[in-house]
Design an enzyme around this catalytic site. Structure first.
Site, short mmCIF file in Angstrom:
data_model
loop_
_atom_site.label_atom_id
_atom_site.label_comp_id
_atom_site.label_asym_id
_atom_site.label_seq_id
_atom_site.Cartn_x
_atom_site.Cartn_y
_atom_site.Cartn_z
N SER A 53 -9.66 -8.36 1.45
CA SER A 53 -10.89 -9.02 1.00
C SER A 53 -11.77 -9.37 2.19
O SER A 53 -11.31 -9.47 3.32
CB SER A 53 -10.56 -10.30 0.24
OG SER A 53 -9.72 -10.02 -0.85
N1 SAH Z 1 -5.74 -10.95 -0.49
C1 SAH Z 1 -5.37 -9.55 -0.27
C2 SAH Z 1 -5.98 -8.72 -1.39
C3 SAH Z 1 -5.45 -7.34 -1.47
S1 SAH Z 1 -6.15 -6.38 -2.82
C4 SAH Z 1 -5.94 -9.13 1.09
O1 SAH Z 1 -6.99 -9.66 1.46
O2 SAH Z 1 -5.37 -8.27 1.76
C5 SAH Z 1 -5.12 -6.90 -4.17
C6 SAH Z 1 -3.69 -6.49 -4.09
O3 SAH Z 1 -3.08 -6.82 -5.35
C7 SAH Z 1 -3.44 -5.00 -3.92
O4 SAH Z 1 -2.74 -4.79 -2.72
C8 SAH Z 1 -2.62 -4.59 -5.15
O5 SAH Z 1 -1.64 -3.62 -4.85
C9 SAH Z 1 -2.03 -5.91 -5.58
N2 SAH Z 1 -1.65 -6.03 -7.00
C10 SAH Z 1 -2.36 -5.64 -8.08
N3 SAH Z 1 -1.70 -5.94 -9.23
C11 SAH Z 1 -0.53 -6.55 -8.86
C12 SAH Z 1 0.57 -7.09 -9.57
N4 SAH Z 1 0.60 -7.09 -10.91
N5 SAH Z 1 1.59 -7.64 -8.88
C13 SAH Z 1 1.57 -7.65 -7.50
N6 SAH Z 1 0.55 -7.14 -6.77
C14 SAH Z 1 -0.50 -6.60 -7.43
#
Ligand code: SAH
Length: 249
Positions: A53
């Site tokens: 993000s």
């Molecule tokens: N705060 C993180 C956001 C990453 S994007 C950062 O800044 O790096 C969101 C993430 O959620 C992705 O990596 C995706 O693989 C994960 N995700 C989506 N659905 C999910 C679920 N049901 N359980 C665990 N992770 C999930």
């Protein structure tokens, strides 16, 4: 950072300290984004169709959760992705606190641990690894003769998997880093009385609303909507980003 401060998004010294202490460059994979872009206020690709993000979203979410990320608090970072925010949360709950990051892409969970190890090695105790699953307090790490409990653990799992959160002690702060099409009861249950969750709610590949969910001491839940955002989808077990099943019959 100076711009995040002057724009008023970073309000408290604790959030500023945590954001400054975690070097975003170490959470970026050069295969997907130029390291030179690490300090730009934009989301960046981290592979597997996911993004880290933008710093302003990290700042907004940490400020919203600040009072629930005090030393000693327990926090959950759903969709921990690059691991950046989970590391910042872990610094804020130290000493004495605990953060669990849950990430469904195994490669990202493993890589995020490497990033945390490079950026803030003290957060991970010896032997902390992806794939362990959430561990309720009172087990291995609380054994007085055993190894110290890590401040941060990152586990590879789909947070919506049946049973994953069963037995886990509730969390004072929950950050959901992916867009949920509903306020999943499982996540509300995982919130401690007096706790707060920040979650983007709304349809996939569209605009969602960043929503603050507060659970009162008596268990009453209130929500308030904050701002429009665009997050990658929070997928259900066995489901891909686009809503199709992962298996073909
Ligand atoms: N705060 C993180 C956001 C990453 S994007 C950062 O800044 O790096 C969101 C993430 O959620 C992705 O990596 C995706 O693989 C994960 N995700 C989506 N659905 C999910 C679920 N049901 N359980 C665990 N992770 C999930």
């Amino acid at each position: 950072m100076d711009r995040l401060k002057s724009s008023g998004l970073v309000k408290t010294p604790r959030v500023e300290e945590a954001l400054r202490a975690v070097d975003r460059r170490l959470f970026i994979d050069a295969a997907h984004a130029a390291p030179a872009d690490a300090y730009q206020d934009t989301p960046l690709r981290i592979g597997y169709s996911q993004t880290i993000s933008a710093p302003h979203m990290h700042a907004i979410c940490l400020e919203l959760l600040e009072r629930h990320l005090r030393p000693g608090c327990r926090a959950l970072d759903v969709g921990s992705g690059s691991g950046y925010l989970a590391a910042a949360m872990a610094l804020m709950v130290s000493p004495g606190g605990y953060v669990l990051g849950v990430e469904k892409v195994p490669e990202l969970a493993a890589r995020s641990l490497q990033s945390v190890r490079a950026a803030c090695p003290g957060l991970l105790a010896e032997g902390a690894a992806a794939g362990d699953g959430p561990r309720p307090r009172g087990t291995v790490h609380d054994d007085p003769g055993g190894p110290p409990r890590p401040v941060l653990e990152i586990t590879h799992a789909n947070v919506l998997s049946a049973g994953l959160m069963d037995g886990a002690e509730p969390f004072d702060a929950i950050h959901v880093g992916a867009a949920a099409d509903e306020l999943h009861p499982l996540l509300v249950r995982a919130l401690a009385p007096g706790g707060r969750m920040v979650i983007p709610l709304g349809p996939r590949y569209s605009t969602q609303v960043l929503t603050v969910v507060d659970k009162a001491a008596n268990g009453d839940v209130t929500t308030h909507e904050l701002m429009h955002v665009g997050y990658v989808p929070l997928t259900r077990p066995g489901e891909m980003e686009d809503g199709f099943a992962t298996q073909h019959y």
